[in-house]
Structure formats: C-alpha cells, structure tokens
Design an enzyme around this catalytic site. Sequence first.
Site, mmCIF file in Angstrom:
data_model
loop_
_atom_site.group_PDB
_atom_site.id
_atom_site.type_symbol
_atom_site.label_atom_id
_atom_site.label_comp_id
_atom_site.label_asym_id
_atom_site.label_seq_id
_atom_site.Cartn_x
_atom_site.Cartn_y
_atom_site.Cartn_z
ATOM 1 N N LYS A 1 1.012 14.469 1.499
ATOM 2 C CA LYS A 1 -0.331 14.784 1.003
ATOM 3 C C LYS A 1 -0.497 16.287 0.750
ATOM 4 O O LYS A 1 -1.461 16.731 0.142
ATOM 5 C CB LYS A 1 -1.391 14.292 1.992
ATOM 6 N N HIS B 1 0.797 -1.230 0.000
ATOM 7 C CA HIS B 1 0.000 0.000 0.000
ATOM 8 C C HIS B 1 0.821 1.269 0.000
ATOM 9 O O HIS B 1 0.261 2.361 0.166
ATOM 10 C CB HIS B 1 -0.912 0.048 1.224
ATOM 11 N N THR C 1 -8.468 6.953 -1.852
ATOM 12 C CA THR C 1 -9.796 6.396 -2.099
ATOM 13 C C THR C 1 -10.865 7.465 -1.885
ATOM 14 O O THR C 1 -11.960 7.362 -2.441
ATOM 15 C CB THR C 1 -10.075 5.191 -1.186
ATOM 16 N N LYS D 1 -8.284 14.320 5.001
ATOM 17 C CA LYS D 1 -7.486 13.083 4.977
ATOM 18 C C LYS D 1 -6.445 13.243 6.072
ATOM 19 O O LYS D 1 -6.325 14.316 6.666
ATOM 20 C CB LYS D 1 -6.817 12.884 3.618
ATOM 21 N N ARG D 2 -5.699 12.173 6.378
ATOM 22 C CA ARG D 2 -4.641 12.315 7.372
ATOM 23 C C ARG D 2 -3.700 13.448 6.971
ATOM 24 O O ARG D 2 -3.460 13.685 5.784
ATOM 25 C CB ARG D 2 -3.869 11.001 7.498
ATOM 26 N N LYS E 1 -14.656 8.787 -3.702
ATOM 27 C CA LYS E 1 -15.901 9.107 -2.979
ATOM 28 C C LYS E 1 -16.428 10.478 -3.377
ATOM 29 O O LYS E 1 -17.637 10.654 -3.574
ATOM 30 C CB LYS E 1 -15.663 9.062 -1.465
HETATM 31 C C1 GL7 Z 1 -2.390 3.657 2.031
HETATM 32 C C2 GL7 Z 1 -2.106 4.689 0.955
HETATM 33 O O1 GL7 Z 1 -1.398 5.741 1.521
HETATM 34 C C3 GL7 Z 1 -3.340 5.174 0.208
HETATM 35 O O2 GL7 Z 1 -2.942 5.909 -0.910
HETATM 36 C C4 GL7 Z 1 -4.182 3.995 -0.254
HETATM 37 O O3 GL7 Z 1 -5.364 4.445 -0.860
HETATM 38 C C5 GL7 Z 1 -4.512 3.113 0.942
HETATM 39 C C6 GL7 Z 1 -5.315 1.890 0.546
HETATM 40 O O4 GL7 Z 1 -4.666 1.157 -0.424
HETATM 41 O O5 GL7 Z 1 -3.295 2.651 1.551
HETATM 42 N N1 GL7 Z 1 -1.144 3.044 2.421
HETATM 43 C C7 GL7 Z 1 -0.911 3.182 3.737
HETATM 44 O O6 GL7 Z 1 0.063 2.759 4.356
HETATM 45 N N2 GL7 Z 1 -1.926 3.864 4.287
HETATM 46 C C8 GL7 Z 1 -2.842 4.173 3.342
HETATM 47 O O7 GL7 Z 1 -3.884 4.741 3.548
HETATM 48 C C9 GL7 Z 1 -2.026 4.165 5.707
#
Ligand code: GL7
Length: 841
Positions: free
Chosen positions: A573, A374, A678, A567-568, A682
Amino acid sequence: VEASIPEPQRDAWKKFQAKPFVSKDDFEKEVVRHVETTLARSMFNCDETAAYAAASLAFRDRLITEWNRTQQRQTFADTKRVYYLSLEFLMGRALDNAMLNVGLKNVAKEGLSELGFRIEDIINQEHDAALGNGGLGRLAACFLDSMASLNFPAWGYGLRYKYGIFKQEIVDGYQVEVPDYWLDFNPWEFPRHDIVVDVQFYGGVRKYQDEVGKNVAVWEGGEIVKATAYDVPIPGFDTPTTNNMRLWSSKAASGEFDFQKFNSGDYESSVADQQRAETISAVLYPNDNLDRGKELRLKQQYFWVAASLYDIVRRFKKSKRAWSEFPDQIAIQLNDTHPTLAIVELQRILIDMEGLDWDEAWTIVTNTFGYTNHTVLPEALEKWSVPLFQNLLPRHLQIIYDINMFFLQSVERKFPGDRDMLARVSIIEESQPKMVRMAFLAIVGSHKVNGVAELHSDLIKTTIFKDFVKIFGPDKFTNVTNGITPRRWLHQANPRLSELIASKTGGLGFLKDLNVLNELEKFADDKAFKKEWAEIKYANKVRLAKYIKSTTGVTVNPAALFDIQVKRIHEYKRQQLNIFGVIHRYLTIKAMTPEQRKKLAPRVSIFGGKAAPGYWMAKTIIHLINNVGAVVNKDPDVGDLLKVIFLEDYNVSKAEIITPASDVSEHISTAGTEASGTSNMKFVLNGGLIIGTCDGANIEITREIGENNIFLFGNLAEDVEDLRHTHNYGSHTLDPDLVKVFDLIKSNAFGDAGAFGALTGSIEDHGDYYLVSDDFHSYIQTQTLVDEAYKNQEEWITKTILSVARMGFFSSDRCINEYAEMIWNVEPLPVEKGSGLGKEE
Ligand code: GL7
C-alpha cells in the site's frame, strides 16, 4: 419439537404482540423503563454509559420485533435465500446506524435531549464491533446493509470473537497492541442458547461396505466442541426488512467442565479443556492480506463452517424438498477462501449423512457456492499442510482427495498428456509437506468465481487462475466491482453534506438509488451551492482538527490542505512512498526563501492504520512516520506549511470522522497489488480528491468521474514485472530525490537511522519489490500538481462536486444487485413500508 402455539390461543398472542415505538414519547418511555428495570438505575444514577445502554436497548427491542417479522415473512414466502459466509464483519457502531436506518434519529435526538443528554455524546459511548481487519471485513458489513436495504432474504454467518482487532497505541513512536475486549456490554446481540451445534475435530475414519455393497465412511472419535448462535439484527434503510447476522461462539461439549475429571481431583485439567474449546472463537487473527497457516485458524474455519452449514441444512430439511432443489433455495457466497471448507462439508453431509451418491451431491454443491477472490498477493493465498489437515479433519481430507481426483481426471480428458498442467492445477501441491491449495478447491467447488474490480478480475484470469479459465471456460469467471453503503459513508458520516444533497435532489432518495447524485452536476458552477459545499468541507476539517488536537496535542490549520492516507499499513500500500514524499517536501521547504514559502499551500499529512503485530517492516513504517512528525511539527522554519500526524487506532468510527475531512486522500499501491480498495470510494463520495496509482478501483473511479478530477501517477500494472526483473538482474539506480531523502534519514535526522535500515535497505539493496523508487519522481511531480490545483479553490470545488455527482456506481446496492443477478439468482422479497410496523400480515 413442535413449539408453535395452537390456533385458538394465537389471538391472545396477536393482541399482545410487541409494537415498535415511533413517537418521541414512546421512545423516552422505553429509555426510562430500561434505565429503571433492565439496568436497575434511576434518574439520580444515570450517566452517559447508562443512557447509551438504555437507548440501545430501546432500539434493539424495536429491531428484534422487525427481525422476527422479517424471518416469518421470509420463511412463509419460501423463496431462495443468500448466506454470506465471512470470517470478518467489520461493523463499527450500531446505534447511530440503527437510528438512521429506521428513520428515527431525530425522534431519538429530541427524546434524549428531553431526558438530559446530547445524542452525539451517547453515540460516542459505543465500543466499535471490530470483528475484521480492513477492507475485506468492512465490505462484508456494507453488503449486509445493502442486502437488508434491498429486501433480499439474506443472512451473514461469522464468528463471535471475544477479542476483535487489537487496539493500537502509539508509545514513543512505536505501535503497541492492546487486546480489544468488546463484549463487556453488547446490547446488539441475542444469545440463542437453544441453537447449539456439535462440531467434531480429530478422530479417524472407518470405511466399510454396507448390505447392498455401498461404500460407507464413518468419522468417529476425536472431540466435540459446541457452537452457540448469537444473532445480531441488521436493519435495512427505509424498509421494515431486518436481516440476521449469526455469529458462533465456542464452548466445551461437557458444559461447565468435565465432572469426571473434577470429581477425580483433576480440577485444573477439567477447566483447561473448557478453556481450550473457548479458545476457538476467542480471537480474530490480526493479519490483513497474509496467511500464516496456524492450526487454530483452521480450527476456527471448520468450527464456523460446520455450525453454519448444519444450520442451513437443518432449515432446508424443514421445507421437505428434494435435495436436488437445494441450489434453487440456497446460495452460499464464500468471502475469500476462508470458508472454502464449506464446499467439502456440504459434500460430506450429502454423501456420508444423507446417503446421496457422489455425482448427485457434487452437482448440488457446485451449484450452491460462489467464490469471491480478494487478492492476488501470493503470501495471502491460503494453503494448509496435508499432515495438519489429516490430523484435524481426516474425513475432509479424503473428500478433498476425491474431489481432486475427479477434477484431475476431467482435466486429463480435456488436455490429454499435459502433465505440467495437472501439476499446476492440482488442489494438492506436491511440496514438502504437501499442501491443500484452498483457492483451487474454491474454484473447483463453485459455479462462479469473481474478482472485486475490473483490473483485479482480469488479473486473476490471466495470472493466478489462468489454467482454470482454460479448463472451465471464461464464463465461470466474472467481475463484481466493490461498493460501499452510502447510508453509513455519507448520510451517517457526513450529515450536513447529506442534507445539502437531499435539499437539491428532492429528499433522501439518493440514499436508495445513488445514481440520483447525478443531479448535482448542474450545481457544479452554482455560486451559492459551491459556497455551502465548501463550508461543509471546512466544518468537517475543523471537526477533524479538534480531534487531532485532543488526541495528539498538535494544532493543525483547518485551512491547510488535508492529505490523508488511512488503511492497514502494508508495503504494497506504500505508506513508505508517502512518508518519503513528506520528507522530500520538508527538505524542499527548508531550502526555500521566505518569499517562496509564502507561495506554498500549507499541508497536513495525516496517516492512520494498524500494522499486523508480526509485520516488522510495517511497524518500522509507523515508527518513521511518528519520528518525522516529531521533528517537522516543531521546526519553526516550517510552521503551518507542513504538519505530520499519525492518528492512533484507526477504526470504523474514526473513519466516519476522518473521511469527510479530506481534500486529498492517497491510494498509491504498486499497480496490480490492491485488488480494489474501498476507502477510495468513501473519500470521493465525501467531496475529496484522490492521488492514486492505476490500481484496483481507482481505474473505474477515474472512468466514472473523469480523468480531470483525479491525480493519477506511477507505472502501470503491465510494466511491473519487467521493472522488477531489471531491479534484480539489470542495473538499479535510485531516484536522485529519493537518495536525498535517504541521506537525511541516515544522518539521524529522525532518530537513530539504524531503526530504519531495513526499510531503506529493502529499496536500495533488496530489489525494491514495490517500485518505490520507480514511482517516486512521478509521485512528487503529481503532488506538485495537487499544490497548484488546490490554489484555485473555485476549480477545485467544482471538481469535487462533479466527482460526487458521478459516484453512483460505487454504491454497494449496485454490487449486491449484480451478485443477485449474475451469481445467486435470487430476487428481493418486497415488503410494503409500514406493513411490519405492528400491523397484521
Ligand atoms: C482485500 C483487498 O486487499 C482490498 O483491495 C479489497 O478492497 C478488499 C475487499 O474486496 O479485499 N483483500 C484482502 O485480503 N483484504 C482486503 O482488504 C484483507
């Protein structure tokens, strides 16, 4: 133990089996029964909390009945199952979702109204289940919804944290963290006190040869912690299938406390042992995209993985199949590297406990696991120190060394003499101390590795996992672009839009096949349709404006352009780019004549998101946003032209109010850093446009909806490395408009500039790693295009309709079908509608 009822008595059971309610009257009966008996209250003592509790219990009863039937059906069919291992499940609220998925929200609404309650107020009583940080955890929740809705036999396995992600409060512009104790009353879980697994830690390994000369390893000593299962039913949409999410909770093995210590007068330390064991599942680590390597985190990982695998293996053994059939019956998906120990644990079970030989076991293991990556951010890639591992999980470390030895031998055969390659791909990093590289272990132990958007999946193949593509070949690596569940993120969050779409596409079918949205294209220029569409957006903005007023006290104009970034908070970001852009806008407005001001589209810049408690720079960004808001929002020169809002404690239930209210949302990460994102999906699905970089899923969203319907800006991923190089070794001059923004900050216009020195300094003096200055001009220009485009409402609305019509691809149903076909090799278990509802099977 044989616990099933003998044949002759089963008729009685069948006769008295629970029948889920379907009518309003039966629902009300259940609510009243729960108020009066389960809660021991009455009509003279029933507030909204009690009504929420009773309504939830009524639905829980209903879900668990279907849950039982689903489990029986799946066991009986004996087909392959999926186990989704995730350290995070960011579920949000359950009641509204349950009502909608089983199709009884209207029944509940009328029933509650007859009993004296408004359904919205009841829904709002629920505390979010916030067992996750951000996108990764919410993805797992969307996947559970899709797996159930598509009738896949699938379980989620996770940890039952006592404290989810902290609650964020903003005090004097600063983030303050408050613990999220959410279990006071949680009607959605079923404690399974009969499902308890012993999990071992520490100790040592004794090796010997048995009578026939076989090497045996025994892991002994150390301490035992008990894992108790808590089950949460996961209802599919418009299907009786109700899957399971099993969360483990930790307890000391000695029960309440150690009686020996207690009797010998050492009361305090006996309680302390208990406390220490309970600590394992006490708290979710609040870091997003960051690995801190804490021992307790490794303990959490092993505790959860060991309990889950014990459970999975036990279920398999009941089927009495040969071990070689394990991968035909079971697919285990690793959500990031957090559960990678499952690979080692299964190998350990097979060789140490079940007596298989290494190769036979390893074939089973690798055919069972799939690994999803991820992130490519180096600071997020998990590594564990070898000494720490040695102490906590001595046998696992040995097995990892053996896995690594066999792996490196195979690499040596394929690339003879390439010592650099061996050092690069070794699961053990030869550092001081040595480290176990979890992503490499996950790759070696899985049959498929996937990224979460096309760009991301390409990047992992060409950067962090490049050597592994050479070693295993390209077919082991694949892409599954993320998706979101349209049930929660359209139907539940935006009921009016959902209703309008249903009225034009022949019912709610689009919620099961999101490509049906395509039919909306023909309404993109339909006057009456556009009017309704725009009214719904406006109503959603009014709803958010009310929320903003009630939580921040600031009045915002719902006719203004709502520009949202939630978002975080993370440097990659780039909320800093956004707030610097806001300051630039503020400067521009201040310099305008009244005539010029009249031509500008009023804007509300809305921010929300949590910073990890130890992430100083992220906290500084929050502070700056709040201080800018405090100045701008009361500047009479500005008035309605610009408002800056920071929404406290962004979470799933708030996202359901915020997402439908955007005109524009910001997804502006430095190219190549956001694996997918994601929330971008939305927002577009709810009729908002995006300003974004060519990063993550933005690229595929553009491909689907058309480049006229998105505002893209900024440098491309392929240029990022060169730009960073020039920052560090060439000349680095800042964008002149950004310099003006920094000058204003430095003039103490937003409070003591010292507080923001590290933030501006990271860009001016420390290489601007995230390319804020490089992208600033392009960002500002693109925001001007947004202003212009928004003035033409007719075209704007058409863009949003076309975008929604083309979002079908981003359903998490599509994504789950791809996993099922490419990675899991599982089929859904179809079930006739109504077959579970009180009928015999
Ligand atoms: C994340 C990515 O940062 C995010 O872009 C992605 O949409 C999500 C789900 O695949 O995974 N990877 C990660 O370590 N975090 C995310 O949200 C915390």
